[in-house]
Scaffold this motif. Structure first.
Motif, PDB file in Angstrom:
ATOM      1  N   THR A   1     -48.637 -75.203  36.493  1.00 26.49           N
ATOM      2  CA  THR A   1     -48.634 -76.221  37.010  1.00 26.49           C
ATOM      3  C   THR A   1     -47.206 -76.944  37.479  1.00 26.49           C
ATOM      4  O   THR A   1     -46.784 -77.007  38.673  1.00 26.49           O
TER       5      THR A   1
ATOM      6  N   HIS B   1     -55.100 -73.188  34.362  1.00 29.03           N
ATOM      7  CA  HIS B   1     -54.300 -71.897  33.864  1.00 29.03           C
ATOM      8  C   HIS B   1     -52.867 -72.253  33.190  1.00 29.03           C
ATOM      9  O   HIS B   1     -52.228 -72.889  33.923  1.00 29.03           O
TER      10      HIS B   1
ATOM     11  N   TYR C   1     -61.474 -73.646  38.126  1.00 28.69           N
ATOM     12  CA  TYR C   1     -60.658 -74.131  37.034  1.00 28.69           C
ATOM     13  C   TYR C   1     -59.350 -74.111  37.412  1.00 28.69           C
ATOM     14  O   TYR C   1     -58.610 -73.454  38.065  1.00 28.69           O
ATOM     15  N   ARG C   2     -58.697 -75.498  37.080  1.00 30.40           N
ATOM     16  CA  ARG C   2     -57.182 -75.910  37.381  1.00 30.40           C
ATOM     17  C   ARG C   2     -56.367 -75.694  36.420  1.00 30.40           C
ATOM     18  O   ARG C   2     -55.019 -76.309  36.476  1.00 30.40           O
TER      19      ARG C   2
ATOM     20  N   ARG D   1     -45.147 -74.390  39.696  1.00 34.05           N
ATOM     21  CA  ARG D   1     -45.467 -74.194  41.116  1.00 34.05           C
ATOM     22  C   ARG D   1     -44.882 -75.473  41.819  1.00 34.05           C
ATOM     23  O   ARG D   1     -44.585 -75.339  42.779  1.00 34.05           O
TER      24      ARG D   1
ATOM     25  N   ALA E   1     -57.112 -74.917  46.595  1.00 36.81           N
ATOM     26  CA  ALA E   1     -57.557 -74.114  45.547  1.00 36.81           C
ATOM     27  C   ALA E   1     -57.223 -72.646  45.335  1.00 36.81           C
ATOM     28  O   ALA E   1     -57.425 -71.738  44.388  1.00 36.81           O
TER      29      ALA E   1
ATOM     30  N   ASP F   1     -54.610 -71.018  45.091  1.00 34.49           N
ATOM     31  CA  ASP F   1     -53.653 -70.394  43.925  1.00 34.49           C
ATOM     32  C   ASP F   1     -54.319 -70.140  42.712  1.00 34.49           C
ATOM     33  O   ASP F   1     -54.275 -69.112  41.963  1.00 34.49           O
ATOM     34  N   ASP F   2     -55.306 -71.158  42.209  1.00 29.31           N
ATOM     35  CA  ASP F   2     -56.140 -71.157  41.084  1.00 29.31           C
ATOM     36  C   ASP F   2     -56.964 -69.917  40.898  1.00 29.31           C
ATOM     37  O   ASP F   2     -57.305 -69.438  40.217  1.00 29.31           O
TER      38      ASP F   2
END
Lengths: 110, 110
Positions: free
Chosen positions: A89, B86, B83-84, A92, B40, B42-43
Motif C-alpha cells: 500500500t 497484500h 482482496y486489498r 504504491r 482493482a 494492481d491487487d
DNA sequence: TGACTGTATGACTATTTTGTCATATGCTCA
DNA sequence: TGAGCATATGACAAAATAGTCATACAGTCA
C-alpha cells in the motif's frame, strides 16, 4: 533505534546509513557478516529504494508525506533500514506520488 | 464476497475468475470498463501472480500454507482478486517457499 | 450416492502497520 | 550564537492484515 549519531555530514545522520553498512557486508566476503546481513537485506533495500526515489525527485520527507496524506515521521520510518513493516500500500502510494509505478514479480532465485 | 458460484468447471469456481474478468476489461477498449477495472487492477494482478506461481508449482493452498506456517484460508484470501491487503511479508514468504524471490522496483509510469 | 479433496467464506482474535504528536538532533546560514 | 529547516525517535491510539477455526460448496471417483 540505538545507533549513535555521527557528526561528519548531514547524509551520515540518516538511518539509511545502516543500509549502506549492510550492503558493505553483503558485497564483502566475510561469511558471518553476510549471513547476518541477509536477514535484513530485503528490508534495507526497500528503505534505500524509497530514499533514492524521494531524493532524486528532490523532495523532503514532509513534501512526500503531504503528497500521500501521511506524516514526515512515517516516511522517516519507511526509510529506516531496520524497519520491517513495508507494505505494498505505501510503496504504491509513494510510487504514484513520484510519477512511477511499482513493479512486482516473482523471479527464479539465484 | 457476493459473486455467485458458477457450475461449469472447477477452475471457474475460484475467486481468481474475477481477475480474469478484470483483465478482459483492461485489455479491451471500453473506456468505462477500463476505468472501473483500473482501481482493482494492481491487487488482482498480485492475486493472479500468487495463484499462477502456486499452481505452476503444483501445490494446493494447504501445501503452500504449511510451507509458510500459515493457513489454507489465508492463501485463499490472498488469491481472491478482490482482496486489498497484500503485504510484502507474505509475498516474500510465498516466493521463498516456491524457490523464487520477490523482485520489486519503481519504474517510470507509462 | 457417499467419501474425499480442494477452495471459499464468515467470525473473531492477535499481530502488525499507520497516524499523530511531541521533541531531540544536526545542519545551514545570517 | 540563534533561527529555521530536515530528519530521527518515542509513545500511544487507530486501522489494517494475518491467524485460527468452523463450515459450506464443488468436483472427482469408487
Amino acid at each position: 533505534m540505538s545507533k549513535p549519531r555521527q557528526r561528519t555530514s548531514r547524509r551520515s545522520t540518516r538511518k539509511t546509513s545502516d543500509a549502506v553498512e549492510i550492503l558493505d557486508a553483503v558485497l564483502g566476503n566475510d561469511p558471518k557478516a553476510r549471513a547476518a546481513a541477509d536477514k535484513a537485506y530485503d528490508d534495507a533495500v526497500i528503505a534505500m529504494m524509497i530514499y533514492q526515489a524521494r531524493t532524486r525527485a528532490r523532495m523532503t520527507q514532509k513534501q512526500l508525506a503531504d503528497l500521500i496524506d501521511s506524516d514526515q515521521a512515517v516516511i522517516s520510518r519507511l526509510e529506516d533500514a531496520n524497519y520491517r513493516g513495508h507494505s505494498l500500500t505505501m510503496l504504491r502510494k509513494i510510487a504514484r506520488a513520484l510519477g512511477k509505478r511499482l513493479d512486482i514479480r516473482f523471479v527464479d532465485a539465484a
